[in-house]
Design an enzyme around this catalytic site. Sequence first.
Site, PDB file in Angstrom:
ATOM      1  N   GLY A 718       0.351  -0.712  -0.065  1.00  0.00           N
ATOM      2  CA  GLY A 718       0.079  -0.068  -0.156  1.00  0.00           C
ATOM      3  C   GLY A 718       0.965   1.448  -0.068  1.00  0.00           C
ATOM      4  N   CYS A 719       0.026   2.482  -0.448  1.00  0.00           N
ATOM      5  CA  CYS A 719       0.722   3.824  -0.299  1.00  0.00           C
ATOM      6  C   CYS A 719       0.996   4.466   0.763  1.00  0.00           C
ATOM      7  CB  CYS A 719       0.120   4.180  -1.414  1.00  0.00           C
ATOM      8  SG  CYS A 719      -1.724   4.606  -1.056  1.00  0.00           S
ATOM      9  N   TYR A 720       0.336   4.644   1.819  1.00  0.00           N
ATOM     10  CA  TYR A 720       0.540   4.400   3.273  1.00  0.00           C
ATOM     11  C   TYR A 720       1.866   3.494   3.641  1.00  0.00           C
ATOM     12  CZ  TYR A 720      -3.335   7.643   4.428  1.00  0.00           C
ATOM     13  OH  TYR A 720      -4.155   9.058   4.260  1.00  0.00           O
ATOM     14  N   ALA A 721       1.647   2.131   3.312  1.00  0.00           N
ATOM     15  CA  ALA A 721       2.597   1.291   4.579  1.00  0.00           C
ATOM     16  C   ALA A 721       3.876   1.416   3.983  1.00  0.00           C
ATOM     17  CB  ALA A 721       2.239  -0.013   3.433  1.00  0.00           C
TER      18      ALA A 721
END
Length: 901
Positions: A718-721
């Site tokens: 994921g992008c946030y991750a």
Amino acid sequence: MLSLHPTMRRAVASRSLGAFSTAARTIAFSTVRCSTNSFRSRSSLIPVSLSQKRCYARPTEPRLSSTRSTVVQLLSNIGSKREVQQYLSHFTSVSSQQFAVIKVGGATITEHLQTLSSALAFLNHVGLYPIVVHGAGPQLNKMLEDAGVEPQFEDGIRVTDGKTLALARKLFLEENLKLVEELENMGVRARPITTGVFTADYLDREKYKLVGKINKVDKRPIEAAIEAGCLPILTSMAETSEGQVLNVNADVAAGELARAIQPLKIVYLAERGGLFNGDTGGKISAINLDEEYDHLMSQWWVRHGTRLKIKEMRELLMDLPRTSSVAIIHPADLQKELFTDSGAGTLIRRGNKVHSKSSLSEFEHLQTFKDVLVRDREGLDAKATVDRYVEGLKTRGFKAYFDEPMEALAVVLTPQEGSHLAHLASFTITRAGWLTNVADNVFASIKKEFPKLVWTVKADDENLTWFFGKADGSLSRDGDVLFWYGMEDGDDIKELVLEFTRYGRGMFGDINLESRLHRAAHAGSPSLSAAAAQQKRNFSTTGCANALRASRRRPNSVAGQPSRTYTTTNPNPPFGGKNVSNSRPSKVALIGARGYTGQALINLLNEHPHLDLRHVSSRELAGKELQGYDKREIIYENLSAEDVRRMAQNGDIDCWVMALPNGVCKPFVDAVDQTSGSGGVIIDLSADYRFDPNWTYGLPELVNRSSIARATRIANPGCYATAAQVGIAPLVPYLGGQPTVFGVSGYSGAGTKPSPKNDVNLLTNNIIPYSLTDHIHEKEISSQLKTDVAFIPHVAVWFQGIHHTINIPLSQEMTSRDIRNIFQERYAGEKLVRIVGEPPLVKDIAGRHGVEVGGFAVHSSGKRVVVCVTIDNLLKGAATQCLQNMNLALGYSEYEGIPLE
């Protein structure tokens, strides 16, 4: 391991140049031998004779030691603490007055007085005593103009009559006092020395009048000032033996002073901050006169003042020890020039010419050759091992490279029949060799003759990054790093990778001509006993054949994760070079392309030289023409799971990209899995398989790239991750509690389906928190880092880009520079991770393909740090990372098709 409380002064004098530390020992002769404990890529600051008297009692006093420690921390903001400590040990290895002569122009005092004084104060607070010689030319010109006196010059030399001299002397005293007072105001003791140092004859009394030519330098006033703990501040005035004051050019005075003092460094502070290449317009970082002088002087742009400057510097350095160097630098960059590997201005040194020989008979004194090979070896049988090694060279093609005093010696085993691969088998360099840039010169000579080369180095060596700069690619395993350059053959790379992955450096310990290495890559070595090969070394460089598609990363085992591999500085490193293990285009199908991520990926695929997009599936857009893809006409389809199964069974697709919402792609994955073969590579952009142990998590900067390269089922992070893991991972070994991530995304992260999170009117002048606990990315981050992490997401009004503010408790006290060093070392060479000083900004990352990490603000307790991370959620947070994984899994260069800045 980062040393948080290093000793300020290293016991340089207790070491010999041949064996100055255990960390500098190297190899059996299947490996490169390097004395590496303190090298600098462009410095020439080398300890002189170890028997020289050192005159630094004052810095060991408690008050000064405390101040010195504080200033070391401040200096560490411009370079690593290792660099600062390293150069301090060099500077303090000679007598006080032999540290540096610094020439200060009059314009510098007028325009940069505070900057100059601060820089000198820094040096003094760490126990260093630069000798400052200043001029006042611009001020004198203005003073003469105000007095109605027309300045006169002959051959660039100021004609100095009695009136001019009277004004000049008054001005010099004023400027000298101005600098002294500024230093005193900063708490630095300074002593004005306006007479008594330079004795001179008339240069040409009839032509130049009261201008002097220095014939004697009296060091006693300088030594007395330093002994009293004062910085000596000299004017460039001289006197005749009869006491007549004479004007002397400040550059000339600094040069004559240097000849008398014999300092490690002569620094000329200049507004431009260095010399510039007339063809490229770029600043010249370093000039090695022995190698480059003739060529440099033949360049069209080396003329007038530049030509005279280089010639004068050469004449000066010819009168000084080879350890001395000249730096031309802006006053604001003085500390960076002195205390960092890269420097900041133009460094001029003599250097050493590199010679080469291709047979033992060419060595006039073979024993000298053997002695050099022995000097850094450990073990009682070092001499016998070298004898066997040299005996093996009689029947093996090789080329040896060395400078005249043999500060550096490299032995390259030439390619054998059927191979184009050379093997750097021995590489031994003294500290002086590193610091006079001989290492770079030797490597440059090797590269001219051998277009392909391999070697290995111990992964824990503090100077490992130097080798990264020389390599196109590398692979880390079990404490060793395999390096190479010039490799393009994918089959050779695959074969070597299997050997290196299976056997590690053990495959190179047995370097008999019939060893696995020889059979795998036709690059054998002289035989060496297994015992000798297993001796402990700091730098081991093993001849090896083609190496793995890999990436340059410091191997850090974090929270149980496997050792990481490294990426290189080459935009297309092998595994590597372009299309290294795949000789044909790969056919791609994109399932779910309506969203922003799908479009971003289409744009990247359009520019990729080897990926051929064949099918794009979208229920809403079925029947419409795909925009933004120029390689072929594509019409959106509404592919069913059965369509996917049939295409996979027929082998129509090499790589499936699932760009679908969470919980939707399983039927399509199952359809591919139902085929008799693998059905092709699948990369899922959703969160559906990020926790499935049968899928490979595709974050190349934090996951062993070889596992991605072998995978057929890859879960794209994921992008946030991604941003959170990059910002936390280097500090996992130092965690003192749960990290908290405050994340803010642009509204493109909410997708194209209308919702409050992508409603621009609602977001204007607003920020919306959501999923404040138990967000899927919180689970993902914690799962991958093997530690609990709190994540609090928000959405703001900008379109694309994410900002994380991460609060990280620490288990031990650290400084901001300590933290930054950890991050710089962890991500050394990563093309898509950039470490910055200030907190990065979203507006600077939007539309770019990497991650920026900065801030590194440490709480006053030293036990908590705040790290800031930015990422473009559509690119490195999704599409760019997907392309990295596709490239690795399909056998292309990891960064193929990704614009690199």
